[in-house]
Design a protein around this motif. Structure first.
Motif, PDB file in Angstrom:
ATOM      1  N   ILE A  22     -53.394 135.944 -72.814  1.00  0.00           N
ATOM      2  CA  ILE A  22     -52.316 135.674 -73.950  1.00  0.00           C
ATOM      3  C   ILE A  22     -51.800 134.035 -73.298  1.00  0.00           C
ATOM      4  N   PRO A  23     -52.092 133.007 -73.993  1.00  0.00           N
ATOM      5  CA  PRO A  23     -51.357 131.768 -73.647  1.00  0.00           C
ATOM      6  C   PRO A  23     -49.862 131.697 -74.040  1.00  0.00           C
ATOM      7  N   TYR A  24     -49.176 131.549 -73.151  1.00  0.00           N
ATOM      8  CA  TYR A  24     -47.752 131.175 -73.297  1.00  0.00           C
ATOM      9  C   TYR A  24     -47.002 130.524 -72.330  1.00  0.00           C
ATOM     10  N   PRO A  25     -45.897 129.846 -72.692  1.00  0.00           N
ATOM     11  CA  PRO A  25     -45.382 128.905 -71.588  1.00  0.00           C
ATOM     12  C   PRO A  25     -44.793 129.728 -70.351  1.00  0.00           C
ATOM     13  N   TRP A  26     -44.610 129.159 -69.131  1.00  0.00           N
ATOM     14  CA  TRP A  26     -44.349 129.711 -67.958  1.00  0.00           C
ATOM     15  C   TRP A  26     -45.033 130.996 -67.551  1.00  0.00           C
ATOM     16  N   ALA A  27     -46.516 131.351 -68.113  1.00  0.00           N
ATOM     17  CA  ALA A  27     -47.142 132.469 -67.749  1.00  0.00           C
ATOM     18  C   ALA A  27     -47.413 132.498 -66.150  1.00  0.00           C
ATOM     19  N   ASN A  28     -47.717 131.420 -65.608  1.00  0.00           N
ATOM     20  CA  ASN A  28     -47.931 131.305 -64.082  1.00  0.00           C
ATOM     21  C   ASN A  28     -46.637 131.708 -63.407  1.00  0.00           C
TER      22      ASN A  28
END
Length: 278
Positions: A102-108
């Motif tokens: 699921i792509p979302y900001p701050w995933a890493n």
């Protein structure tokens, strides 16, 4: 000459494997041998391969001991280990799938934060966890023994690495059929991820079954003892009940052997397919 060397190498490998297997089985032999022996056979000056008299009554004595509710402890450990395993698999797999797909900001950053928790010693979080459980009134309850142990950062890491390599074609086909992330996870990803679920489930089950310190502190009522706490009661500052301790240890590892024998073929496959390579 070449065939002779290959034959010698195979024979040598077989001898080494047999020797290693014998060394591995020695602790199990000692558990069974001492568990079915009398005190004199265990502590005697002269060792015998088999006890002088095999005392099968030691098993009945173990479960009839009024001071240690061994059968109830086994039941508690089973319930706790099964619930912890199921909850951990659900939470960690959802977290791993979300981090991987699921792509979302701050995933890493979230992923690295989860990995960072692995470097925090358990002793640092033990007291705050106990205070929280005590405040909630969960002392000597299954909730107190299960809920704080449900999420595993290591399990989430393994699931995330596995799902990174999961075939996207299967998920794309599900999306064409109108499935979202949630239904894709349940209908496509989970049914095709048996190896990693079995591998992580085995690790979590064994860890939950062997846990001692948390159940010792939280399970203050005798009725909430787990099998590891019950085992510890055979070795006190006043007495050491050797034959019951050995037979109890032998009985306590039987569920782990069953789980391992049933799922062993998935363990290596699951860990290999959830390796650390991106």
């Amino acid at each position: 000459m070449g065939d002779g060397l290959r034959g010698f190498a195979r024979a040598l490998r077989l001898v080494i494997l047999v020797a290693l297997a014998a060394l591995f089985l020695i602790p199990f032999y000692l558990l069974v041998r001492n568990g079915l022996a009398g005190e004199s056979d265990i502590t005697g000056a002269h060792w015998t391969f088999f006890p002088t008299h095999v005392r099968w009554g030691n098993v009945r004595e173990l479960f009839d001991d009024p001071s240690v509710p061994m059968l109830h402890a086994l039941w508690n450990s089973t319930r706790i280990a099964v619930a912890t395993t199921a909850g951990t698999l659900l939470l960690a797999s959802l977290a791993g799938y979300g981090l991987a797909r699921i792509p979302y900001p701050w995933a890493n950053q979230v992923f690295y934060g989860i990995l960072g928790t692995l470097m925090i010693p358990s002793a640092v979080t033990f007291v705050p966890s106990f205070v929280l459980v005590s405040t909630l009134g969960w002392i000597s309850t299954l909730r107190g023994l299960i809920v704080p142990t449900l999420f595993s950062a290591f399990a989430a890491f393994l699931f995330r690495q596995y799902f990174l390599g999961f075939p996207r074609e299967l998920e794309d086909a599900a999306r064409v059929d109108g499935l979202g992330y949630w239904r894709t996870y349940w209908r496509v990803v989970v049914p095709n991820s048996a190896p990693v679920f079995a591998a992580v489930g085995t690790i979590v089950f064994v860890g939950s079954w062997n846990a001692f310190l948390w159940p010792l502190v939280i399970g203050q009522d005798q009725q909430s003892w787990t099998v590891q706490v019950a085992l510890a009661t055979f070795n006190t500052g006043q007495t050491v009940n050797l034959h019951e301790m050995f037979i109890a240890a032998a009985v306590s590892i039987l569920p782990l052997l069953v789980v391992f024998v049933v799922l062993q073929r998935f363990i290596v496959a699951g860990v290999e397919r959830s390796g650390i390579d991106e």
